[in-house]
Every structure is written in C-alpha cells, then in structure tokens.
Design an enzyme around this catalytic site. Structure first.
Site, PDB file in Angstrom:
ATOM      1  N   SER A 197       0.864  -1.184   0.000  1.00  0.00           N
ATOM      2  CA  SER A 197       0.000   0.000   0.000  1.00  0.00           C
ATOM      3  C   SER A 197       0.900   1.233   0.000  1.00  0.00           C
ATOM      4  O   SER A 197       2.099   1.137   0.302  1.00  0.00           O
ATOM      5  CB  SER A 197      -0.890   0.001   1.244  1.00  0.00           C
ATOM      6  OG  SER A 197      -0.087   0.202   2.393  1.00  0.00           O
ATOM      7  N   ASP A 204      -0.787  -1.540  -4.073  1.00  0.00           N
ATOM      8  CA  ASP A 204      -2.158  -1.878  -3.658  1.00  0.00           C
ATOM      9  C   ASP A 204      -2.954  -0.580  -3.471  1.00  0.00           C
ATOM     10  O   ASP A 204      -2.518   0.322  -2.756  1.00  0.00           O
ATOM     11  CB  ASP A 204      -2.066  -2.660  -2.330  1.00  0.00           C
ATOM     12  CG  ASP A 204      -3.394  -3.260  -1.914  1.00  0.00           C
ATOM     13  OD1 ASP A 204      -4.232  -3.532  -2.794  1.00  0.00           O
ATOM     14  OD2 ASP A 204      -3.582  -3.466  -0.698  1.00  0.00           O
ATOM     15  N   HIS A 224     -12.371  -4.977   3.660  1.00  0.00           N
ATOM     16  CA  HIS A 224     -11.026  -5.079   4.247  1.00  0.00           C
ATOM     17  C   HIS A 224     -11.157  -5.249   5.763  1.00  0.00           C
ATOM     18  O   HIS A 224     -12.065  -4.700   6.370  1.00  0.00           O
ATOM     19  CB  HIS A 224     -10.218  -3.813   3.956  1.00  0.00           C
ATOM     20  CG  HIS A 224      -9.861  -3.643   2.514  1.00  0.00           C
ATOM     21  ND1 HIS A 224     -10.090  -2.496   1.812  1.00  0.00           N
ATOM     22  CD2 HIS A 224      -9.254  -4.502   1.644  1.00  0.00           C
ATOM     23  CE1 HIS A 224      -9.652  -2.642   0.572  1.00  0.00           C
ATOM     24  NE2 HIS A 224      -9.146  -3.846   0.437  1.00  0.00           N
ATOM     25  N   HIS A 281     -10.562  -8.813  -3.027  1.00  0.00           N
ATOM     26  CA  HIS A 281      -9.931  -8.086  -1.914  1.00  0.00           C
ATOM     27  C   HIS A 281     -10.532  -8.578  -0.599  1.00  0.00           C
ATOM     28  O   HIS A 281     -11.543  -9.273  -0.589  1.00  0.00           O
ATOM     29  CB  HIS A 281     -10.184  -6.579  -2.070  1.00  0.00           C
ATOM     30  CG  HIS A 281      -9.286  -5.942  -3.078  1.00  0.00           C
ATOM     31  ND1 HIS A 281      -8.295  -5.058  -2.721  1.00  0.00           N
ATOM     32  CD2 HIS A 281      -9.200  -6.079  -4.418  1.00  0.00           C
ATOM     33  CE1 HIS A 281      -7.657  -4.670  -3.807  1.00  0.00           C
ATOM     34  NE2 HIS A 281      -8.188  -5.275  -4.856  1.00  0.00           N
ATOM     35  N   GLY A 302      -9.312 -10.641   1.766  1.00  0.00           N
ATOM     36  CA  GLY A 302      -9.191 -12.094   1.938  1.00  0.00           C
ATOM     37  C   GLY A 302      -9.204 -12.574   3.385  1.00  0.00           C
ATOM     38  O   GLY A 302      -9.468 -13.746   3.647  1.00  0.00           O
ATOM     39  N   ASN A 342      -6.441 -11.134  -2.107  1.00  0.00           N
ATOM     40  CA  ASN A 342      -5.582 -10.258  -1.300  1.00  0.00           C
ATOM     41  C   ASN A 342      -5.730 -10.539   0.192  1.00  0.00           C
ATOM     42  O   ASN A 342      -6.851 -10.565   0.706  1.00  0.00           O
ATOM     43  CB  ASN A 342      -5.971  -8.796  -1.522  1.00  0.00           C
ATOM     44  CG  ASN A 342      -5.711  -8.311  -2.928  1.00  0.00           C
ATOM     45  OD1 ASN A 342      -5.282  -9.074  -3.783  1.00  0.00           O
ATOM     46  ND2 ASN A 342      -5.964  -7.044  -3.159  1.00  0.00           N
ATOM     47  N   VAL A 343      -4.590 -10.713   0.855  1.00  0.00           N
ATOM     48  CA  VAL A 343      -4.607 -10.990   2.292  1.00  0.00           C
ATOM     49  C   VAL A 343      -3.637 -10.047   2.999  1.00  0.00           C
ATOM     50  O   VAL A 343      -2.456 -10.000   2.648  1.00  0.00           O
ATOM     51  CB  VAL A 343      -4.209 -12.455   2.589  1.00  0.00           C
ATOM     52  CG1 VAL A 343      -4.317 -12.744   4.077  1.00  0.00           C
ATOM     53  CG2 VAL A 343      -5.051 -13.437   1.793  1.00  0.00           C
ATOM     54  N   ASN A 344      -4.134  -9.339   3.983  1.00  0.00           N
ATOM     55  CA  ASN A 344      -3.278  -8.419   4.726  1.00  0.00           C
ATOM     56  C   ASN A 344      -3.494  -8.559   6.237  1.00  0.00           C
ATOM     57  O   ASN A 344      -2.616  -9.010   6.969  1.00  0.00           O
ATOM     58  CB  ASN A 344      -3.562  -6.976   4.261  1.00  0.00           C
ATOM     59  CG  ASN A 344      -2.686  -5.957   4.948  1.00  0.00           C
ATOM     60  OD1 ASN A 344      -1.676  -6.295   5.551  1.00  0.00           O
ATOM     61  ND2 ASN A 344      -3.075  -4.704   4.878  1.00  0.00           N
TER      62      ASN A 344
END
Ligand code: 13P
Length: 288
Positions: A50, A85, A178, A208, A210, A230-232
């Site tokens: 990001s 991102d 998110h 997004h 994830g 997407n995994v954060n």
C-alpha cells in the site's frame, strides 16, 4: 527468478482454476516470510504494497531494493510480482518509476468517466514498460473510525467498460470488505460475481479482503474466475498475537530474549503458517 509482472501468473491461474495470493508486506520480516514460504511451496506470489506501507518502509525504491536483494539472497525460483495496492493516480506513476512490476490504480472513488479515463492512461503507461495493471469498480468496504462500511456493489456495465481498457486483472466490489468481517456479514455476492465474470471477457478477477472469508467461499469464487486473493490483516493479527504471547510469557526477560532476532521470531513463524494455509486453500502450490 527475476521479479516479474503479474500478468502471466494470473492468466495461468485463471486458465488452470486456482488463485494466486497477494500478501501485503510491511517490513523486512514480512518480505522474508513470504519469499521463503512460497519458495518452499513452489508457488507464485504477489507482494502487495500500500502507499502507506511503502512510506513506512522508506519509499518505493527501498521496497524494490529490499525485494530484489532478498529474492536473490534466498535463491527464489518462483515468480514474484511487486504490486502497488490501491494506488492513487500520482502514486501509480511513482511506483512505476521506481520499478514496481504491477500497479493497482484504484479510481473507484472518482466519477466513473474519470476512473475510466485515468485507468486507460495508466494501462498505456504501464504496458509500455511490461507492467501489469489492476483496476477497481465498486468499492471494497472496511472499518474506518470504528464503523464498518459494507462497500459498494459493482455496476456490471462499468465493469465491462473498465475491462475493455486492457487491464490485466480486475477488482469488483462483491460484498467483500477489508479487515475483520462483522458478525452480521451476509457473505460474498456470488450473483454479482457471476455477472462480473460474464461481462469482463475472461480477465482474471481479484478478491480483496481475503482475511476471514471462509475457505469454501474463496474456493467457489476461484471456480467463478477469481485468480488473485488479497490478504493483509490476517498476517498482522497472527504476528501480533504470537508476539504478545512471547512477551506475556516473559520470554523477552530471559537471557537475550530481548534480541529482535528472537523477539520477532514467533511472529515470523506465525506469518509463515498463515501464508502456507492460504496457498493450500487457493491451490497455487507447485504452480510456479
Ligand atoms: P484484508 O486486510 O482484509 O486481508 O484485505 C487485504 C486487501 O484486500 C488489500 O488490498
């Protein structure tokens, strides 16, 4: 292997019916955890960065230098993409200039015509350098100031027009958010995903948010055209929990337990475990 664009790995994933993980990175430990784990599992990967994380790590160039050096240091043979991102218009150009191999331009907050025009322009600039592009239509919800927004469901006609700009991957709001999902979350809108998949002409789709989507839902989304997940937050939560456990057990007070190489080790291992689990669910092991 050199750091590459996300285009080929996602086309292969879409064709063969699995998903590639975008794991967002925050510092050296994160990059090491991802690179060593994907190499062990022979899985392609996308490192998500990001704008805030890039700033934290010392700028886009520092991120690229760290990833390239670690890729070489660990003899990584699997394809790795470095992906901006939720890039702003300005940020997209800065990351491109710094050597990022993939860019998400998130124009979803602009009026649609402006999102379309800017996406087109960024696709041309990125493709001229062999860099892949992700665009977004409809917004992804998330928590802001303690309030969880549910996002905005993508309009199929807008999805079609953005897909026609030649983007390499496409993110649509389908009820995903998110961060942690609220207890009353209704689940992914598979009806919307089906429509988006039908109108976007086979472009690999991106999911997004994830963290916290049940594995069965993710697998169903993959079967419907999602090729990147997407995994954060999940890595951040597991890293924090493992570090907390270490400190609460008083381990930092024993011998040289305060050494960052020891202090950060449980969090590092916890992140590797999450990455392994995700790759297992997404089906990308041995697909490099
Ligand atoms: P989570 O933080 O919910 O895993 O979402 C990550 C993401 O979508 C980054 O773009």
């Amino acid at each position: 292997m050199a750091v590459v664009s996300a285009k080929e790995m996602l086309l292969k994933a879409r064709k063969e019916g699995y998903g590639v993980a975008q794991i967002n990175i925050n510092n050296l430990e994160w990059i090491k955890a991802v690179l060593t784990t994907v190499e062990e599992l022979k899985s392609p990967v996308i490192l998500g960065v990001s704008e805030g994380a890039a700033k934290y790590m010392g700028g886009y160039k520092t991120v690229m230098a760290m990833v390239r050096s670690l890729d070489e240091f660990y003899n990584v043979t699997v394809p790795v993409a470095v992906h901006l991102d939720h890039g702003t218009y300005e940020g997209s150009y800065k990351a491109l200039a710094a050597g990022f191999t993939s860019i998400m331009f998130d124009g979803s907050h602009y009026p649609f015509e402006e999102n379309l025009a800017k996406t087109k322009e960024i696709v041309a600039a990125c493709h001229a350098k062999g860099v892949s592009v992700e665009a977004e239509v409809g917004s992804i919800g998330g928590e802001e100031d303690g309030v969880v927004g549910m996002g905005e469901i993508a309009d199929p006609n807008e999805c079609k027009l953005i897909a026609e700009t030649g983007v390499d991957m496409f993110a649509a709001g389908i009820g995903n958010i998110h961060g942690k999902y609220p207890a009353n979350w209704q689940g992914l809108r598979f009806d919307v995903l089906q429509t988006v998949s039908d109108v976007t002409g086979g472009v690999p789709l991106v999911l997004h948010g994830g963290t916290g989507i049940p594995a069965e839902m993710v697998k169903k989304a993959i079967s419907m055209g999602v090729s990147k997940i997407n995994v954060n937050t999940e890595l951040q939560l597991e890293f924090a929990a493992a570090t907390r456990k270490y400190i609460e057990a008083g381990k930092d007070l024993e011998g040289k337990g305060f050494d960052p190489r020891k202090l950060l080790a449980p969090g590092y291992e916890a992140m590797k475990k999450v990455i392994r689990e995700k790759i297992e669910v997404f089906g990308s092991a041995n697909k490099a």
